[in-house]
Design a protein around this motif. Structure first.
Motif, PDB file in Angstrom:
ATOM      1  N   LYS A 128       0.826  -1.205   0.000  1.00  0.00           N
ATOM      2  CA  LYS A 128       0.000   0.000   0.000  1.00  0.00           C
ATOM      3  C   LYS A 128       0.863   1.259   0.000  1.00  0.00           C
ATOM      4  N   PHE A 129       2.046   1.148   0.571  1.00  0.00           N
ATOM      5  CA  PHE A 129       2.946   2.286   0.725  1.00  0.00           C
ATOM      6  C   PHE A 129       3.941   2.367  -0.433  1.00  0.00           C
ATOM      7  N   LEU A 130       4.520   1.221  -0.814  1.00  0.00           N
ATOM      8  CA  LEU A 130       5.592   1.221  -1.806  1.00  0.00           C
ATOM      9  C   LEU A 130       5.148   0.750  -3.193  1.00  0.00           C
ATOM     10  N   GLY A 131       3.940   0.207  -3.311  1.00  0.00           N
ATOM     11  CA  GLY A 131       3.471  -0.246  -4.611  1.00  0.00           C
ATOM     12  C   GLY A 131       4.083  -1.582  -5.023  1.00  0.00           C
ATOM     13  N   ARG A 140       2.411  -9.550  -9.516  1.00  0.00           N
ATOM     14  CA  ARG A 140       1.623  -8.396  -9.964  1.00  0.00           C
ATOM     15  C   ARG A 140       0.344  -8.846 -10.655  1.00  0.00           C
ATOM     16  N   LEU A 141       0.454  -9.918 -11.446  1.00  0.00           N
ATOM     17  CA  LEU A 141      -0.731 -10.455 -12.107  1.00  0.00           C
ATOM     18  C   LEU A 141      -1.754 -10.926 -11.080  1.00  0.00           C
ATOM     19  N   MET A 142      -1.296 -11.637 -10.064  1.00  0.00           N
ATOM     20  CA  MET A 142      -2.220 -12.146  -9.051  1.00  0.00           C
ATOM     21  C   MET A 142      -2.854 -11.015  -8.257  1.00  0.00           C
ATOM     22  N   ILE A 143      -2.111  -9.938  -8.044  1.00  0.00           N
ATOM     23  CA  ILE A 143      -2.678  -8.779  -7.354  1.00  0.00           C
ATOM     24  C   ILE A 143      -3.824  -8.182  -8.170  1.00  0.00           C
ATOM     25  N   GLN A 144      -3.620  -8.070  -9.489  1.00  0.00           N
ATOM     26  CA  GLN A 144      -4.673  -7.537 -10.345  1.00  0.00           C
ATOM     27  C   GLN A 144      -5.885  -8.471 -10.374  1.00  0.00           C
ATOM     28  N   LEU A 145      -5.634  -9.770 -10.425  1.00  0.00           N
ATOM     29  CA  LEU A 145      -6.735 -10.725 -10.402  1.00  0.00           C
ATOM     30  C   LEU A 145      -7.507 -10.637  -9.086  1.00  0.00           C
ATOM     31  N   ALA A 216      -2.892 -13.802   1.665  1.00  0.00           N
ATOM     32  CA  ALA A 216      -2.296 -12.794   0.784  1.00  0.00           C
ATOM     33  C   ALA A 216      -2.871 -11.404   1.022  1.00  0.00           C
ATOM     34  N   ASP A 217      -4.127 -11.339   1.433  1.00  0.00           N
ATOM     35  CA  ASP A 217      -4.776 -10.038   1.628  1.00  0.00           C
ATOM     36  C   ASP A 217      -4.059  -9.183   2.671  1.00  0.00           C
ATOM     37  N   ILE A 218      -3.345  -9.828   3.583  1.00  0.00           N
ATOM     38  CA  ILE A 218      -2.581  -9.073   4.590  1.00  0.00           C
ATOM     39  C   ILE A 218      -1.574  -8.154   3.914  1.00  0.00           C
ATOM     40  N   TYR A 219      -0.931  -8.640   2.865  1.00  0.00           N
ATOM     41  CA  TYR A 219       0.098  -7.847   2.187  1.00  0.00           C
ATOM     42  C   TYR A 219      -0.494  -6.687   1.402  1.00  0.00           C
ATOM     43  N   LEU A 220      -1.753  -6.828   0.973  1.00  0.00           N
ATOM     44  CA  LEU A 220      -2.395  -5.811   0.152  1.00  0.00           C
ATOM     45  C   LEU A 220      -3.127  -4.769   0.980  1.00  0.00           C
ATOM     46  N   SER A 221      -3.236  -4.988   2.276  1.00  0.00           N
ATOM     47  CA  SER A 221      -4.012  -4.098   3.141  1.00  0.00           C
ATOM     48  C   SER A 221      -3.101  -3.097   3.850  1.00  0.00           C
ATOM     49  N   GLU A 222      -3.730  -2.142   4.492  1.00  0.00           N
ATOM     50  CA  GLU A 222      -2.985  -1.229   5.370  1.00  0.00           C
ATOM     51  C   GLU A 222      -2.483  -2.018   6.570  1.00  0.00           C
ATOM     52  N   TRP A 223      -1.226  -1.846   6.917  1.00  0.00           N
ATOM     53  CA  TRP A 223      -0.657  -2.608   8.032  1.00  0.00           C
ATOM     54  C   TRP A 223      -1.058  -2.027   9.388  1.00  0.00           C
ATOM     55  N   GLY A 224      -1.411  -0.765   9.419  1.00  0.00           N
ATOM     56  CA  GLY A 224      -1.858  -0.170  10.672  1.00  0.00           C
ATOM     57  C   GLY A 224      -0.758   0.477  11.491  1.00  0.00           C
TER      58      GLY A 224
END
Length: 318
Positions: A128-131, A140-145, A216-224
């Protein structure tokens, strides 16, 4: 290896495996993604040598552990504290490879009074911070999916589980191996290494796409939290030939942590660094020097020109 389970205060079951010396100093190992507790077996022999009791938990929804709906990264310190209490560890080391890296960071933030050391190997960044620009194209493909076609991602993960059961010398795995760097390919083809990586991966994938995607959703979310809030010393290890997670992510994260130490390898990748240099990583966590034999050779892999590890790894302290 010995497998265990126990029940958390929320009623869910948490599974873990133990490696190394059962009477040794406790270290918790956090596996990557998609992977499981079985990944810790790659550190079994070095852990025995250094008298480390290496405890490798399955994250919720992985392997032997129950799925925890709505889980966040901030839930991990409480889970780890309960596991530490269950195994009788007041103080302990933590280390994580790849997707296990964020769990080391949140442990260092919330449990710093309990930690003896914290090490991250080729760690996953706060996306979320570094892209995700410098991530492996398949990630990257799996993130888009995940964002736009989650049902297709589930199918991709099922197919990935089927493919993982094949031989790395034959298609389709042979094609994927060609996408890795030279050292990663060499190390994964060493006797027994791919078998461990495969079994650890299937330990996650066999639970089904829902559990793997939730992890995997942990990596795509805000860490807090901001990583700059961490004041506990963390040692980062990363190979500059890592095509899964670029070493520049680690450089940027470490620059935000005042007590960070960075160890680079110019020749290693995502798999070769932790597998080849497991002994040095554990010795460094214990603040012990690696023996000359182990510094120059691990798993039959002699370093460049037969020199010691110091000729390949450059340590920078901030």
């Amino acid at each position: 290896m010995s497998d265990h389970t126990f029940t958390l205060s929320n009623g869910l079951k948490l599974g873990y495996a133990e490696y190394g010396d059962p009477k040794g100093e406790v270290a918790f190992y956090f596996h990557g993604w998609p992977s499981s507790r079985l990944q810790g077996s790659l550190f079994d022999e070095p852990a025995k040598k250094h008298r480390i009791r290496l405890i490798c938990p399955d994250r919720p929804g992985v392997g032997l552990s129950d799925l925890q709906p709505g889980r966040t990264l901030f839930d991990w310190p409480d889970t780890l504290s309960q596991l530490a209490g269950h195994v009788g560890a007041d103080n302990y080391h933590v280390l994580g490879w790849s997707g296990g890296g964020p769990y080391v960071l949140v442990s260092a933030l919330k449990l710093h009074k309990r930690l003896l050391s914290a090490s991250i190997i080729c760690g996953a960044p706060p996306l979320k911070f570094l892209g995700d620009r410098d991530m492996f194209w398949l990630y990257r493909l799996m993130i888009q999916l995940r964002h736009y076609f989650p049902s297709i991602l589930g199918t991709v993960l099922r197919l990935g589980g089927m493919a993982a059961k094949g031989s790395p010398h034959k298609a389709p795995l042979r094609w994927l191996m060609k996408l890795l760097g030279q050292e990663d390919r060499r190390v994964l083809l060493l006797p027994g290494i791919y078998d461990v990586v495969r079994d650890a991966t299937l330990g996650a994938l066999n639970r089904g796409p829902r559990s793997v995607i939730a992890d995997a959703d942990i990596y795509l979310s805000e860490w807090g939290f901001e990583v700059s809030q961490i004041d506990f010393p963390i040692q980062f290890w990363h190979g500059k030939q890592d095509r899964n997670i670029a070493w520049t992510y680690t450089e940027r994260i470490a620059s935000l942590i005042p007590a960070a130490t960075k160890v680079w390898s110019d020749i290693d990748g995502h798999y070769s660094l932790p597998i080849t240099h497991a002994e040095q990583i554990l010795a460094s966590a214990l603040q012990k020097p690696a023996s000359p034999d182990d510094a120059g050779q691990q798993n039959g892999n002699a370093l460049v020109d037969g020199e010691l590890l110091a000729s390949v790894l450059r340590r920078q302290s901030r």
